[in-house]
Structures are given as C-alpha cells and as structure tokens.
Design a protein around this motif. Sequence first.
Motif, short mmCIF file in Angstrom:
data_model
loop_
_atom_site.label_atom_id
_atom_site.label_comp_id
_atom_site.label_asym_id
_atom_site.label_seq_id
_atom_site.Cartn_x
_atom_site.Cartn_y
_atom_site.Cartn_z
N THR A 5 12.71 -29.03 -17.91
CA THR A 5 12.14 -28.65 -16.62
C THR A 5 11.94 -27.15 -16.67
O THR A 5 12.90 -26.40 -16.82
N VAL A 6 10.69 -26.71 -16.58
CA VAL A 6 10.34 -25.29 -16.71
C VAL A 6 9.91 -24.77 -15.35
O VAL A 6 8.98 -25.31 -14.73
N THR A 7 10.56 -23.71 -14.88
CA THR A 7 10.22 -23.06 -13.62
C THR A 7 9.90 -21.61 -13.90
O THR A 7 10.66 -20.92 -14.58
N ILE A 8 8.77 -21.14 -13.37
CA ILE A 8 8.38 -19.74 -13.52
C ILE A 8 8.47 -19.08 -12.15
O ILE A 8 7.92 -19.58 -11.17
N ILE A 9 9.18 -17.94 -12.11
CA ILE A 9 9.38 -17.22 -10.86
C ILE A 9 8.87 -15.80 -11.04
O ILE A 9 9.20 -15.13 -12.01
N THR A 10 8.06 -15.36 -10.07
CA THR A 10 7.55 -13.99 -10.05
C THR A 10 8.07 -13.32 -8.78
O THR A 10 8.60 -14.00 -7.89
N PRO A 11 7.91 -12.00 -8.64
CA PRO A 11 8.33 -11.35 -7.40
C PRO A 11 7.60 -11.89 -6.17
O PRO A 11 8.14 -11.87 -5.07
N GLU A 12 6.39 -12.42 -6.35
CA GLU A 12 5.61 -12.93 -5.23
C GLU A 12 6.03 -14.33 -4.79
O GLU A 12 6.02 -14.64 -3.62
N ALA A 13 6.36 -15.21 -5.76
CA ALA A 13 6.63 -16.60 -5.40
C ALA A 13 7.16 -17.39 -6.59
O ALA A 13 6.99 -17.00 -7.73
N LYS A 14 7.75 -18.53 -6.28
CA LYS A 14 8.13 -19.51 -7.32
C LYS A 14 6.87 -20.30 -7.64
O LYS A 14 6.16 -20.75 -6.75
N GLN A 15 6.60 -20.47 -8.91
CA GLN A 15 5.44 -21.24 -9.33
C GLN A 15 5.84 -22.71 -9.47
O GLN A 15 7.00 -23.07 -9.34
N GLU A 16 4.89 -23.53 -9.78
CA GLU A 16 5.10 -24.96 -9.96
C GLU A 16 6.09 -25.25 -11.10
O GLU A 16 6.13 -24.53 -12.09
N ASP A 17 6.87 -26.32 -10.95
CA ASP A 17 7.73 -26.78 -12.04
C ASP A 17 6.90 -27.63 -13.01
O ASP A 17 5.99 -28.34 -12.60
N TYR A 18 7.25 -27.55 -14.29
CA TYR A 18 6.59 -28.33 -15.32
C TYR A 18 7.63 -29.14 -16.07
O TYR A 18 8.71 -28.64 -16.36
N GLU A 19 7.30 -30.38 -16.38
CA GLU A 19 8.13 -31.21 -17.25
C GLU A 19 7.55 -31.06 -18.65
O GLU A 19 6.44 -31.54 -18.91
N ALA A 20 8.27 -30.40 -19.52
CA ALA A 20 7.73 -30.04 -20.83
C ALA A 20 8.42 -30.80 -21.96
O ALA A 20 9.62 -31.08 -21.90
N ILE A 21 7.64 -31.08 -22.98
CA ILE A 21 8.17 -31.65 -24.22
C ILE A 21 8.71 -30.53 -25.09
O ILE A 21 9.72 -30.67 -25.77
N SER A 22 8.01 -29.37 -25.05
CA SER A 22 8.44 -28.18 -25.79
C SER A 22 7.76 -26.96 -25.20
O SER A 22 6.81 -27.08 -24.43
N LEU A 23 8.25 -25.79 -25.54
CA LEU A 23 7.56 -24.56 -25.19
C LEU A 23 7.81 -23.49 -26.23
O LEU A 23 8.78 -23.56 -26.99
N ILE A 24 6.88 -22.56 -26.28
CA ILE A 24 6.98 -21.41 -27.19
C ILE A 24 6.91 -20.17 -26.32
O ILE A 24 6.00 -20.04 -25.48
N VAL A 25 7.89 -19.26 -26.50
CA VAL A 25 7.97 -18.07 -25.65
C VAL A 25 8.03 -16.80 -26.50
O VAL A 25 8.58 -16.81 -27.60
N PRO A 26 7.48 -15.69 -25.98
CA PRO A 26 7.54 -14.42 -26.72
C PRO A 26 8.83 -13.67 -26.40
O PRO A 26 9.06 -13.26 -25.25
N LEU A 27 9.69 -13.51 -27.38
CA LEU A 27 10.92 -12.74 -27.22
C LEU A 27 10.78 -11.42 -27.96
O LEU A 27 9.80 -11.19 -28.68
#
Length: 86
Positions: A5-27
């Motif tokens: 369960t992927v949730t993205i939060i910004t200073p303006e608002a919480k974005q939609e939740d996504y049910e993901a099989i996988s994700l790739i992120v920039p660290l």
Amino acid sequence: MNELTVTIITPEAKQEDYEAISLIVPLEDGYWGILPKHSNMVAVLSKGNIKVKTSKGEVVFKIEDGWIEVFHNRVIILTTGFEIAN
C-alpha cells in the motif's frame, strides 16, 4: 498475492493510495526496488521518478525530494514536490 500500500503525502495534501506489486524509488545512493515483504526501512529520497507497478499497469511520479518509510507492506512517501508523469 501480497501487495504494497503506497501513500504519497505532500505539504498540500495526501494523495491517493495505490496497491502496488512493486515500486522503484530514487534514493541518495541510486534507485532501489521495493517488493512486498521488504525489510522495514526509512530513507532519504532524491529528486527523480518513482515507478509504481500495479495490477492495472505502471504509474510514474516525478518527485523533488523527501523521505520514504517501508513498514509491513505499507509505504509512505513524504515529498515536497510531486506530479504524475504519465
């Protein structure tokens, strides 16, 4: 099948939740792949794209910077800048 369960939060608002099989992120040390049952972690995100693979296809987000927390198949992304790229 386990999903993330992927949730993205910004200073303006919480974005939609996504049910993901996988994700790739920039660290800070490069792009990381995250699958269900990934080890719990907190890390600093770098500017780049997040690719979220769902059962309906792939969604790509552009982010500025922020933090990611992975905890028991739940992923929370806190970022200052966010937009859907596709």
